[in-house]
Design an enzyme around this catalytic site. Sequence first.
Site, PDB file in Angstrom:
ATOM      1  N   HIS A  16       5.967  -5.555  12.250  1.00 14.67           N
ATOM      2  CA  HIS A  16       5.317  -4.245  12.223  1.00 14.67           C
ATOM      3  C   HIS A  16       4.996  -3.770  13.637  1.00 14.67           C
ATOM      4  O   HIS A  16       3.906  -3.273  13.933  1.00 14.67           O
ATOM      5  CB  HIS A  16       4.043  -4.278  11.365  1.00 14.67           C
ATOM      6  CG  HIS A  16       3.636  -2.929  10.851  1.00 14.67           C
ATOM      7  ND1 HIS A  16       2.736  -2.123  11.518  1.00 14.67           N
ATOM      8  CD2 HIS A  16       3.999  -2.233   9.751  1.00 14.67           C
ATOM      9  CE1 HIS A  16       2.564  -1.002  10.839  1.00 14.67           C
ATOM     10  NE2 HIS A  16       3.332  -1.038   9.757  1.00 14.67           N
ATOM     11  N   HIS A  46      -7.278  -2.022   5.801  1.00 14.63           N
ATOM     12  CA  HIS A  46      -6.455  -0.958   6.343  1.00 14.63           C
ATOM     13  C   HIS A  46      -7.112   0.384   6.021  1.00 14.63           C
ATOM     14  O   HIS A  46      -8.184   0.436   5.411  1.00 14.63           O
ATOM     15  CB  HIS A  46      -5.042  -1.057   5.770  1.00 14.63           C
ATOM     16  CG  HIS A  46      -4.015  -0.259   6.518  1.00 14.63           C
ATOM     17  ND1 HIS A  46      -3.992  -0.158   7.886  1.00 14.63           N
ATOM     18  CD2 HIS A  46      -2.956   0.476   6.067  1.00 14.63           C
ATOM     19  CE1 HIS A  46      -2.985   0.602   8.252  1.00 14.63           C
ATOM     20  NE2 HIS A  46      -2.344   1.008   7.180  1.00 14.63           N
ATOM     21  N   ASP A 106       5.897   4.305   5.023  1.00  9.93           N
ATOM     22  CA  ASP A 106       6.793   3.318   5.627  1.00  9.93           C
ATOM     23  C   ASP A 106       6.788   1.991   4.880  1.00  9.93           C
ATOM     24  O   ASP A 106       7.464   1.039   5.292  1.00  9.93           O
ATOM     25  CB  ASP A 106       6.437   3.109   7.110  1.00  9.93           C
ATOM     26  CG  ASP A 106       4.998   2.681   7.335  1.00  9.93           C
ATOM     27  OD1 ASP A 106       4.115   3.140   6.597  1.00  9.93           O
ATOM     28  OD2 ASP A 106       4.747   1.887   8.261  1.00  9.93           O
ATOM     29  N   HIS A 107       6.057   1.945   3.767  1.00  8.77           N
ATOM     30  CA  HIS A 107       6.041   0.727   2.956  1.00  8.77           C
ATOM     31  C   HIS A 107       6.537   0.936   1.524  1.00  8.77           C
ATOM     32  O   HIS A 107       6.732  -0.038   0.802  1.00  8.77           O
ATOM     33  CB  HIS A 107       4.629   0.127   2.933  1.00  8.77           C
ATOM     34  CG  HIS A 107       4.212  -0.392   4.271  1.00  8.77           C
ATOM     35  ND1 HIS A 107       4.266  -1.724   4.625  1.00  8.77           N
ATOM     36  CD2 HIS A 107       3.753   0.260   5.381  1.00  8.77           C
ATOM     37  CE1 HIS A 107       3.854  -1.881   5.868  1.00  8.77           C
ATOM     38  NE2 HIS A 107       3.539  -0.682   6.346  1.00  8.77           N
ATOM     39  N   HIS A 114       1.346   3.849   1.981  1.00  8.35           N
ATOM     40  CA  HIS A 114       1.814   4.562   3.159  1.00  8.35           C
ATOM     41  C   HIS A 114       3.337   4.583   3.102  1.00  8.35           C
ATOM     42  O   HIS A 114       3.979   3.597   2.698  1.00  8.35           O
ATOM     43  CB  HIS A 114       1.330   3.894   4.443  1.00  8.35           C
ATOM     44  CG  HIS A 114      -0.079   4.281   4.809  1.00  8.35           C
ATOM     45  ND1 HIS A 114      -0.860   3.535   5.666  1.00  8.35           N
ATOM     46  CD2 HIS A 114      -0.844   5.345   4.423  1.00  8.35           C
ATOM     47  CE1 HIS A 114      -2.050   4.127   5.799  1.00  8.35           C
ATOM     48  NE2 HIS A 114      -2.056   5.222   5.060  1.00  8.35           N
ATOM     49  N   HIS A 122       0.843  -1.195   0.000  1.00  6.43           N
ATOM     50  CA  HIS A 122       0.000   0.000   0.000  1.00  6.43           C
ATOM     51  C   HIS A 122       0.879   1.247   0.000  1.00  6.43           C
ATOM     52  O   HIS A 122       2.105   1.158   0.157  1.00  6.43           O
ATOM     53  CB  HIS A 122      -0.974  -0.002   1.184  1.00  6.43           C
ATOM     54  CG  HIS A 122      -0.335   0.048   2.531  1.00  6.43           C
ATOM     55  ND1 HIS A 122       0.478  -0.954   3.021  1.00  6.43           N
ATOM     56  CD2 HIS A 122      -0.406   0.985   3.528  1.00  6.43           C
ATOM     57  CE1 HIS A 122       0.885  -0.642   4.244  1.00  6.43           C
ATOM     58  NE2 HIS A 122       0.374   0.532   4.567  1.00  6.43           N
ATOM     59  N   ASP A 139      -0.258  -4.030   6.084  1.00  2.84           N
ATOM     60  CA  ASP A 139      -0.902  -3.747   7.351  1.00  2.84           C
ATOM     61  C   ASP A 139      -2.377  -4.129   7.252  1.00  2.84           C
ATOM     62  O   ASP A 139      -2.989  -3.984   6.200  1.00  2.84           O
ATOM     63  CB  ASP A 139      -0.814  -2.267   7.647  1.00  2.84           C
ATOM     64  CG  ASP A 139       0.606  -1.757   7.774  1.00  2.84           C
ATOM     65  OD1 ASP A 139       1.560  -2.530   7.590  1.00  2.84           O
ATOM     66  OD2 ASP A 139       0.774  -0.566   8.015  1.00  2.84           O
TER      67      ASP A 139
END
Length: 301
Positions: free
Chosen positions: A268, A140, A64-65, A62, A60, A210
Amino acid sequence: MRLHILGCYAATPRTLTNPTSQVLEIRNKLFLIDCGEGTQVQLRKNKIKFSRIDHIFISHLHGDHFFGLPGLISTFRLLGRQKDLHVYGPKGIKEAITLLMKLGDSWTNYQLVFHELTGTTSEVIFEDDKVSVETIPLDHRIYTNGFLFKEKPSERKLNIEAVGKYNVNKAYFRNIKNGKDILLDDGTLVPNKELTDDPPKPKSYAFCSDTAYKPELVPQIEGVDVLYHESTFLDTEAHLSGKTKHATAREAAMIAKEAKVGTLILGHYSTRYKSIDLFKDQAQTVFPNVELAEDGKLFEF
């Protein structure tokens, strides 16, 4: 099957921990899964060859990914990459990456192929003669997919002693490995099971991060050898799960138990906790075979 954990913590990077990224090695192929900040540095630290990565899967959008992806793509260019690079991720990933490349006048000298995902049901997004990859729709705050990697059955193993006993010509070895019976010159039909041994059982790996607790994904991942499932919170912060759409260690274990997986790997983690051992302790009250992801850790299955 080998799993290299490059980063496994939530949100912001720290000096000793990194956001989500990992490399799955399966049937001699490397697949990069998520690409948080610092991924290319972690690849170097773990001595993983950049040139072996041809497929990148982003769960996805976000940061941090996937914030490490533009840098990695640029480094591939600086290293003189010529092979195609395939990126699988949510719709919008192509726009995000190409805009940065345009502004920085850093177009690749290799083919960059985007496979943008919009489906809300599971679909096969990669397949060759050895491995298939399908999406796992997650729950998510934004559109998110996990990924299910499945080995295809290997060819049967030739029993050298048996083929020698029947004096089978080498020209037939390929057919034998493919499961065919053999008709000898004297008219004797030799069953394949007498000439071969069973290959190793195909392995499977499910990546789920996530996501909030989602029992609906159990049927798809039932019986997988290894499940990586996010566990951002402990029970003491379970009240945050609904708002943030993240899971607790106990909820990850409940999914593993219901799906009858072989091994559960937690990751995570929120950085608010003093020790990640607490995640394992809580998960094992529900499901016994729990491992903890840690940056730089290598799992072999």
